[in-house]
Design a protein around this motif. Structure first.
Motif, mmCIF file in Angstrom:
data_model
loop_
_atom_site.group_PDB
_atom_site.id
_atom_site.type_symbol
_atom_site.label_atom_id
_atom_site.label_comp_id
_atom_site.label_asym_id
_atom_site.label_seq_id
_atom_site.Cartn_x
_atom_site.Cartn_y
_atom_site.Cartn_z
ATOM 1 N N ILE A 257 4.339 -1.853 12.090
ATOM 2 C CA ILE A 257 4.081 -1.830 10.650
ATOM 3 C C ILE A 257 3.068 -0.739 10.323
ATOM 4 O O ILE A 257 3.278 0.086 9.427
ATOM 5 C CB ILE A 257 3.557 -3.202 10.167
ATOM 6 N N LYS A 258 1.980 -0.727 11.070
ATOM 7 C CA LYS A 258 0.905 0.235 10.798
ATOM 8 C C LYS A 258 1.352 1.665 11.063
ATOM 9 O O LYS A 258 1.106 2.558 10.250
ATOM 10 C CB LYS A 258 -0.319 -0.116 11.647
ATOM 11 N N SER A 259 2.023 1.887 12.188
ATOM 12 C CA SER A 259 2.446 3.247 12.521
ATOM 13 C C SER A 259 3.562 3.729 11.606
ATOM 14 O O SER A 259 3.750 4.939 11.428
ATOM 15 C CB SER A 259 2.895 3.319 13.983
ATOM 16 N N GLY A 260 4.288 2.784 10.995
ATOM 17 C CA GLY A 260 5.386 3.144 10.110
ATOM 18 C C GLY A 260 4.981 3.326 8.665
ATOM 19 O O GLY A 260 5.838 3.561 7.807
ATOM 20 N N LYS B 23 1.301 -1.821 5.476
ATOM 21 C CA LYS B 23 -0.077 -2.298 5.357
ATOM 22 C C LYS B 23 -0.126 -3.807 5.567
ATOM 23 O O LYS B 23 0.665 -4.547 4.974
ATOM 24 C CB LYS B 23 -0.630 -1.952 3.968
ATOM 25 N N ILE B 24 -1.040 -4.272 6.403
ATOM 26 C CA ILE B 24 -1.240 -5.702 6.627
ATOM 27 C C ILE B 24 -2.087 -6.272 5.484
ATOM 28 O O ILE B 24 -3.159 -5.752 5.188
ATOM 29 C CB ILE B 24 -1.927 -5.972 7.975
ATOM 30 N N VAL B 25 -1.589 -7.334 4.841
ATOM 31 C CA VAL B 25 -2.350 -7.948 3.750
ATOM 32 C C VAL B 25 -2.859 -9.340 4.117
ATOM 33 O O VAL B 25 -3.764 -9.858 3.471
ATOM 34 C CB VAL B 25 -1.518 -8.012 2.453
ATOM 35 N N LEU B 26 -2.302 -9.944 5.153
ATOM 36 C CA LEU B 26 -2.810 -11.204 5.705
ATOM 37 C C LEU B 26 -2.770 -11.082 7.212
ATOM 38 O O LEU B 26 -1.704 -10.949 7.810
ATOM 39 C CB LEU B 26 -1.973 -12.407 5.253
ATOM 40 N N TRP C 116 2.943 -17.785 15.034
ATOM 41 C CA TRP C 116 1.966 -17.009 14.283
ATOM 42 C C TRP C 116 2.667 -16.241 13.175
ATOM 43 O O TRP C 116 3.843 -15.888 13.305
ATOM 44 C CB TRP C 116 1.241 -16.024 15.209
ATOM 45 N N ILE C 117 1.938 -15.998 12.090
ATOM 46 C CA ILE C 117 2.507 -15.266 10.969
ATOM 47 C C ILE C 117 1.607 -14.104 10.576
ATOM 48 O O ILE C 117 0.421 -14.074 10.904
ATOM 49 C CB ILE C 117 2.716 -16.166 9.732
ATOM 50 N N VAL C 118 2.187 -13.152 9.873
ATOM 51 C CA VAL C 118 1.437 -12.059 9.285
ATOM 52 C C VAL C 118 2.177 -11.668 8.003
ATOM 53 O O VAL C 118 3.402 -11.785 7.929
ATOM 54 C CB VAL C 118 1.323 -10.859 10.255
ATOM 55 N N GLY D 263 5.971 -0.596 -0.853
ATOM 56 C CA GLY D 263 5.209 -1.598 -1.586
ATOM 57 C C GLY D 263 5.831 -2.969 -1.673
ATOM 58 O O GLY D 263 5.289 -3.853 -2.348
ATOM 59 N N ALA D 264 6.969 -3.214 -1.007
ATOM 60 C CA ALA D 264 7.587 -4.538 -1.027
ATOM 61 C C ALA D 264 6.852 -5.474 -0.066
ATOM 62 O O ALA D 264 6.564 -5.110 1.071
ATOM 63 C CB ALA D 264 9.062 -4.444 -0.645
#
Length: 256
Positions: A218-221, A224-227, A237-239, A246-247
């Motif tokens: 996610i980060k390299s692509g 953005k992590i919001v949780l 586990w969830i994220v 922006g979706a």
């Protein structure tokens, strides 16, 4: 599509850059992608193995003009779209796109619940796809509603689709997180949204085999992590994250 009334049967990303979104989700979730082959329409199918999992399309011009952000949309199967649309409206929801046909595929309508959370209604042509394990990699493992008001939102969905209450989890000041079941199987949860969230929404959790690896992708692509990663009952586990356009989406899986 008999026997699928009240079940989530399809998921669709409407976005501003379909090529970038395709690359991102193939890398993060592990989907493959191919053109749907619909005459006159650019529509991409995300697949896992032989199974079609979700769709991808450019946001309609009208939505762009209204500054509607890119978002995932969930389709709820119904026996009769026209009757279901009338029922949704009678129960306090709103139909934003009247029932219409997708040639050779089925019939759909776009709706919101009484508080404004968006979903779609769908009746397909032919036999439904085989059932899958929602926690298998690449599938949709959970459906979550940040509702305008849990006490009125749950009765709306229960009345419209036959959903039933499962376990209710006390979240302290945040209120109750109500797990709901579809045909007796846990399918998701809903709660009253925090006051700092401007409007209600549905959030879909994609199952991945190694959550930490997916987070790095996610980060390299460009996402953005919001949780940050959080353990949930059952050991998974969830994220929650935003894709580069922006979706909002979420992942569920084991650490690693």
């Amino acid at each position: 599509m008999a026997g699928h009334h009240g079940k989530f049967v399809w998921y669709e990303l409407m976005t501003t850059d379909t090529q970038a979104a395709e690359t991102f989700y193939k890398d993060v979730v592990g989907w493959d992608a191919r053109d749907a082959g619909m005459p006159g329409v650019s529509y991409t199918l995300f697949t896992k193995g032989e199974q079609q999992v979700a769709g991808l399309m450019t946001m309609p011009q009208g939505a762009l003009e209204m500054n509607v952000p890119p978002a995932w949309l969930g389709y709820i199967g119904v026996d009769d779209v026209d009757a279901a649309a009338e029922d949704v409206a009678a129960k306090g929801g709103k139909i934003h796109r009247a029932p219409d046909d997708i040639p050779g595929i089925g019939r759909f309508a776009i709706a919101t619940d009484p508080h404004g959370a968006v979903f779609a209604l769908f009746t397909g042509i032919g036999a439904p796809p085989p059932a899958v394990d929602p926690m298998a990699p690449g599938q949709i493992g959970w459906h979550e509603l940040m509702s305008g008001d849990l006490d009125t939102a749950f009765p709306f969905y229960a009345g419209a689709f036959g959903w039933t209450k499962d376990q209710g989890m006390d979240m302290g000041e945040m209120g109750t997180y109500q797990i709901f079941a579809i045909d007796g199987a846990q399918a998701g949860g809903m709660m009253t949204k925090p006051k700092d969230i401007p409007s209600p929404y549905w959030l879909y959790y994609f199952s991945v085999p190694a959550l930490d690896t997916a987070i790095e992708r996610i980060k390299s692509g460009g996402g953005k992590i919001v949780l940050e990663p959080m353990e949930v009952p059952g050991g998974a586990w969830i994220v929650q994250a935003l894709d580069p356009q922006g979706a909002l989406f979420a992942l569920v899986g084991q650490r690693g």
